[in-house]
Design a protein around this motif. Structure first.
Motif, PDB file in Angstrom:
ATOM      1  N   ARG A 175       0.828  -1.211   0.000  1.00 36.41           N
ATOM      2  CA  ARG A 175       0.000   0.000   0.000  1.00 36.41           C
ATOM      3  C   ARG A 175       0.859   1.256   0.000  1.00 36.41           C
ATOM      4  NH1 ARG A 175      -4.759  -1.502   4.441  1.00 36.41           N
ATOM      5  NH2 ARG A 175      -5.609  -3.313   3.299  1.00 36.41           N
ATOM      6  N   ASN A 176       1.945   1.207   0.730  1.00 32.29           N
ATOM      7  CA  ASN A 176       2.808   2.389   0.838  1.00 32.29           C
ATOM      8  C   ASN A 176       4.219   1.993   0.428  1.00 32.29           C
ATOM      9  OD1 ASN A 176       0.665   3.949   1.987  1.00 32.29           O
ATOM     10  ND2 ASN A 176       1.103   3.007   3.985  1.00 32.29           N
ATOM     11  N   ARG A 177       4.803   2.781  -0.468  1.00 30.98           N
ATOM     12  CA  ARG A 177       6.167   2.552  -0.917  1.00 30.98           C
ATOM     13  C   ARG A 177       7.146   3.290  -0.006  1.00 30.98           C
ATOM     14  NH1 ARG A 177       6.757  -1.502  -4.803  1.00 30.98           N
ATOM     15  NH2 ARG A 177       4.967  -1.451  -6.231  1.00 30.98           N
ATOM     16  N   THR A 178       8.292   2.666   0.254  1.00 35.22           N
ATOM     17  CA  THR A 178       9.307   3.324   1.085  1.00 35.22           C
ATOM     18  C   THR A 178      10.257   4.189   0.273  1.00 35.22           C
ATOM     19  OG1 THR A 178      10.796   1.421   0.870  1.00 35.22           O
ATOM     20  CG2 THR A 178       9.221   1.382   2.691  1.00 35.22           C
ATOM     21  N   GLY A 179      10.282   3.981  -1.035  1.00 33.96           N
ATOM     22  CA  GLY A 179      11.202   4.731  -1.857  1.00 33.96           C
ATOM     23  C   GLY A 179      12.597   4.140  -1.902  1.00 33.96           C
ATOM     24  N   LYS A 180      12.844   3.087  -1.154  1.00 34.06           N
ATOM     25  CA  LYS A 180      14.161   2.470  -1.144  1.00 34.06           C
ATOM     26  C   LYS A 180      14.248   1.390  -2.202  1.00 34.06           C
ATOM     27  CE  LYS A 180      14.744   3.251   3.819  1.00 34.06           C
ATOM     28  NZ  LYS A 180      15.023   2.634   5.141  1.00 34.06           N
ATOM     29  N   LYS A 181      15.477   1.120  -2.633  1.00 32.27           N
ATOM     30  CA  LYS A 181      15.723   0.128  -3.646  1.00 32.27           C
ATOM     31  C   LYS A 181      16.738  -0.877  -3.139  1.00 32.27           C
ATOM     32  CE  LYS A 181      14.778   3.227  -7.540  1.00 32.27           C
ATOM     33  NZ  LYS A 181      15.317   3.802  -8.798  1.00 32.27           N
ATOM     34  N   VAL A 182      16.671  -2.090  -3.707  1.00 31.32           N
ATOM     35  CA  VAL A 182      17.566  -3.177  -3.319  1.00 31.32           C
ATOM     36  C   VAL A 182      18.339  -3.626  -4.547  1.00 31.32           C
ATOM     37  CG1 VAL A 182      17.728  -5.517  -2.385  1.00 31.32           C
ATOM     38  CG2 VAL A 182      16.022  -3.929  -1.473  1.00 31.32           C
ATOM     39  N   ALA A 183      19.626  -3.747  -4.429  1.00 34.86           N
ATOM     40  CA  ALA A 183      20.477  -4.239  -5.517  1.00 34.86           C
ATOM     41  C   ALA A 183      20.958  -5.628  -5.171  1.00 34.86           C
ATOM     42  CB  ALA A 183      21.663  -3.303  -5.703  1.00 34.86           C
TER      43      ALA A 183
END
Length: 341
Positions: free
Chosen positions: A331-339
């Motif tokens: 529902r809510n995105r944290t804006g963080k990404k995982v590589a």
């Protein structure tokens, strides 16, 4: 059911004291030593757990012993009671009477025995002839001739097969119903003793000569899935299944015995629900996981373990084939990404 009783009997107190003393000598327990220092006052803090069935068994043994000791004889006017007055036991060792002043009593069974082994070996006895049984009168046997065979014309051939026979007695036998054969085989599977009857499937990989020409998976999923229900039947009803223990088996705590049983009963949808409760990526772990669950399988103590990894992989692949896997967006995105490297 059990009774909770205080420790009052002398034999119970002696046993408890000896057990605690042995424990203290082996471990140096300060608590155990404190119990021994205040003995027998500290014995009041113990409770004797006494199962009803065990009480009944002890009472039956006591009654039998009392009944065996109730035999008595009178010798010279004196009544003598002996706990081992059975004449057969008295003469099992030698021929000395168990009670002084009694003469040797020959039992009926002893009268039929030879006096010595030497006499029985040297003496040739003629074998007893078996009693002659009266012969039944012979009854006349009536032979009934088989009914004549009627040849029915089939497709204008008048029953001729040109010298060829197919051995089919029923037209239903001529239909090769693969689905029906598979269903019968599945109905005959034994889940209770499957771990005894069925062997582990060892052919897990495709032929190297075949797979070196493509980029497909190396696992022979077609062969694995064909006998998957048989492999699920090998999962036994363990009292303590170590396979889903996070410390000894599956680090995720997958409920392995549950989804194995659901696969055996062909409930794939519920098996998927049980698997995804603890595993977010079974499509990955079913392929690359080293499967510590199989190393912890109780069946692996003396037999090859259950093919848990293959069952897990087949559950998720079957879910993808049936369209049961849907993307669940947060529902809510944290804006963080995982590589992933």
């Amino acid at each position: 059911m059990v009774d909770l009783l205080p420790v009052e009997a002398a034999e119970d107190l002696a046993f408890l004291h000896a057990t605690i003393a042995e424990f203290v000598s082996a471990t140096g327990s300060e608590v155990g030593q404190a119990v021994l220092d205040t003995w027998p006052v500290s014995a009041t803090g113990f409770v004797k757990v006494f199962p009803h069935e065990y009480q009944r068994a002890l009472q039956e043994l006591k009654d039998e012993a009392e009944a065996a000791n109730s035999f008595s004889v009178t010798v010279n006017g004196d009544c003598i009671t002996s706990p081992n007055l059975d004449i057969r036991n008295a003469y099992a060792i030698d021929n000395t009477p168990a009670v002084p002043g009694m003469r040797h009593v020959v039992l009926p069974a002893e009268a039929l025995e030879p006096d010595s082994d030497e006499d029985s070996d040297d003496e040739e006895k003629s074998p007893k002839q078996p009693p002659k049984m009266p012969l039944m009168p012979k009854m006349p046997v009536k032979i009934i001739a088989p009914p004549p065979v009627k040849i029915v014309e089939v497709n204008g051939q008048n029953g001729h097969t040109n010298g060829h026979t197919n051995g089919v007695k029923d037209i239903e036998d001529s239909i090769n119903d693969v689905g029906m054969k598979k269903k019968k085989r599945e109905n005959l599977l034994d889940k209770t003793r499957g771990f005894v009857k069925y062997k582990r499937e060892t052919k897990l990989y495709r032929d190297p000569e075949e797979r070196q020409h493509d980029w497909e998976e190396i696992f022979d999923f077609k062969n694995v899935r064909r006998g998957l229900k048989t492999q699920a039947a090998r999962c036994m009803d363990c009292g303590v299944p170590f396979c889903h223990s996070t410390s000894h088996g599956c680090p995720l705590g997958n409920i392995i015995p549950k989804f194995n049983d659901l696969v055996f009963h062909n409930d794939w949808k519920e098996a998927l629900n049980q698997l995804t409760q603890t595993n977010n990526f079974p499509e990955f772990t079913g392929r690359v996981c080293p499967a510590p669950c199989e190393g912890a399988c109780v069946l692996g103590i003396n037999e090859p373990p259950v093919t848990i990894k293959n069952i897990e992989c087949t559950i998720i692949d079957n879910a993808f084939d049936n369209g049961w896997i849907k993307a669940t967006a947060p529902r809510n995105r944290t804006g963080k990404k995982v590589a992933i490297v």
